[in-house]
Design an enzyme around this catalytic site. Structure first.
Site, mmCIF file in Angstrom:
data_model
loop_
_atom_site.group_PDB
_atom_site.id
_atom_site.type_symbol
_atom_site.label_atom_id
_atom_site.label_comp_id
_atom_site.label_asym_id
_atom_site.label_seq_id
_atom_site.Cartn_x
_atom_site.Cartn_y
_atom_site.Cartn_z
ATOM 1 N N LYS A 74 20.327 -45.203 10.875
ATOM 2 C CA LYS A 74 21.502 -44.649 10.188
ATOM 3 C C LYS A 74 21.945 -45.645 9.125
ATOM 4 O O LYS A 74 21.648 -46.843 9.222
ATOM 5 C CB LYS A 74 22.646 -44.407 11.174
ATOM 6 C CG LYS A 74 23.629 -43.328 10.723
ATOM 7 C CD LYS A 74 23.061 -41.922 10.908
ATOM 8 C CE LYS A 74 24.096 -40.876 10.501
ATOM 9 N NZ LYS A 74 23.579 -39.507 10.720
ATOM 10 N N ASP A 127 24.475 -37.266 4.940
ATOM 11 C CA ASP A 127 25.449 -37.174 6.020
ATOM 12 C C ASP A 127 26.790 -36.912 5.322
ATOM 13 O O ASP A 127 26.797 -36.445 4.175
ATOM 14 C CB ASP A 127 25.465 -38.474 6.860
ATOM 15 C CG ASP A 127 26.240 -38.335 8.170
ATOM 16 O OD1 ASP A 127 25.739 -37.682 9.090
ATOM 17 O OD2 ASP A 127 27.361 -38.883 8.263
#
Length: 443
Positions: free
Chosen positions: A125, A165
């Site tokens: 991430k 995201d």
């Protein structure tokens, strides 16, 4: 003392200020107690110690110049958490709230989510505390180019493949891809969520929201129920929320409430998605504009969206948005299922309340895995230099989500926790990664 308490204590000692990360680790470790008892080899081989420690943590400065010619500086992150089953895969989040704890929690969750898809992708991430809201396209471009100038040193189609995201959509992915291509002089599948004209996949935009509903429908049907005729409340009004609303409507439900950071709207006639898409996707406006456009709808600036009576609740906004009080209110109002579209949106005490009252609860690492699953399908299409039709991608997505539900449900039963889909998801995701780590030696 629980078998894995020593792991949690070590995580707290090493990451004392990383609240979200500690919460995520604690939730997973609670589920893995029975695994540690059944498989002592995981303790002997140090799997638990290794899986809670990222393989690589990258923090860097992102300098850029705004439209007034003033230098701005943000912080960039990429956590490459675990590559036991494939290259790191996980989104980039651009939002003022981003810090190392949030990126670590998201990367840790991504390990198990990606494992559950059945596809060869590891967990990672990244992101920045940069806020795209209110910035011009030129400012966003300059930031993205600066961000990728550093990030490109660490990523690649066989190493680490970021996606979008919160705060990172088609515009941001395009600017970052262009900069990567310019610096590395190669056109490759290094990012997913790309434009359809240059390597993107059909259905990628809809994937997380659609996948959430495919998982929820499989769960409901397993209990003799379905979306048909149900009232649904969805928090958020971004990509995940909009397409969850779209698919839930297709499956026969009526979505009656959605939200953004300014408040929420209730439309008892069912959300008009054409209006919602125009406001949020085209104009990038506030949800309050919906009430001005659709007769009979009401905007609430204050209060909680979870006070709205519904059959199914889909939290799709952000972490820890649904608390214990919200859970109690939902139960009082007759909710039958809560399925996470965001990452860790339900607090631990809220989850406890839902489970104690036998409400069907689906954790995000299982129910919102459709986005990363379709990102992996985009990677496959890039590697093959071809493009599948929307029908092909959607069919694969539906199969993946139904298989995730089946795996999670069967694993929960195997470990004496029937209908505890959080336990099932954590264990099923963990075992595949743990076995791969052991087979690859001490790395």
């Amino acid at each position: 003392m629980a078998k894995l308490d020593y792991i949690k204590e070590a995580v707290i000692k090493r990451n004392p200020n990383d609240v979200e990360f500690i919460q995520a680790v604690d939730e997973v470790l609670l589920s893995l107690e029975k695994v540690a008892e059944k498989h002592p080899e995981y303790i002997k081989k140090g799997v638990f110690e290794r899986i809670v420690e990222p393989e690589r943590q990258i923090i860097f400065r992102v300098p850029w110049v705004d439209d007034q010619g003033k230098l701005q500086v943000n912080r960039g992150y990429r956590i490459e958490f675990n590559s036991a089953i494939g290259p790191y895969k996980g989104g980039l989040r651009f939002h003022p709230s981003v810090n190392i704890s949030i990126i670590k929690f998201l990367g840790f969750e991504q390990i198990f989510k990606n494992s559950l898809t059945g596809l060869p992708i590891g967990g990672g991430k990244g992101g920045s505390d940069f806020d795209p809201k209110g910035k011009s396209d030129a400012e966003v471009m300059r930031f993205c180019q600066s961000f990728m100038t550093e990030l490109c040193k660490y990523i690649g189609p066989n190493t680490d493949v970021p996606a979008g995201d919160i705060g990172v959509g088609a515009r941001e992915i395009g600017y970052m891809f262009g900069q990567y291509k310019r610096i590395r002089n190669e056109f490759c599948g290094v990012l997913t969520g790309k434009g359809l004209k240059w390597g993107g996949s059909l259905v990628r935009t809809e994937a997380t929201g659609y996948g959430l509903c495919y998982f929820t429908e499989a769960m409901l049907q397993d209990k003799g129920n379905s979306f048909k005729g149900k009232k649904v409340v969805i928090s958020g009004s971004g990509n995940v929320a909009i397409y969850a609303a779209e698919k839930a409507t297709m499956l026969g439900a009526k979505v009656i409430a959605m939200s953004d950071s300014s408040g929420y709207i209730i439309d008892e006639n069912g959300i008009n998605l054409d209006v919602m898409k125009e406001i949020k996707e085209v104009r990038r406006g506030r949800i309050s504009e919906y009430a001005k456009s659709v007769k009979g709808s009401v905007f609430h600036k204050d209060g909680r969206i979870w006070n709205t009576p519904c059959d199914i609740a889909l939290p799709c906004a952000t972490q820890n948005e649904l608390n214990k009080e919200d859970a109690e209110t939902l139960i009082k109002n007759g909710v039958i299922a809560v399925c996470e579209g965001a990452n860790m949106p339900t607090t631990p005490d809220a989850i406890d309340v839902l489970m104690q009252n036998h409400i069907l609860f689906a954790p995000g690492k299982a129910s919102n895995a459709g986005g990363v699953a379709t990102s992996a399908l985009e990677m496959s299409q890039n590697s093959l230099r071809l493009s599948w039709t929307a029908e092909e991608v959607d069919a694969r997505l539906k199969d993946i989500m139904e298989n995730i539900y089946k795996t999670v449900s069967e694993t929960a039963k195997e470990y004496d926790a029937p209908d505890n889909f959080m336990v099932g998801a954590n264990i099923a995701g963990f075992i595949k990664v743990a076995d791969s780590m052991i087979e690859q030696g001490i790395v």
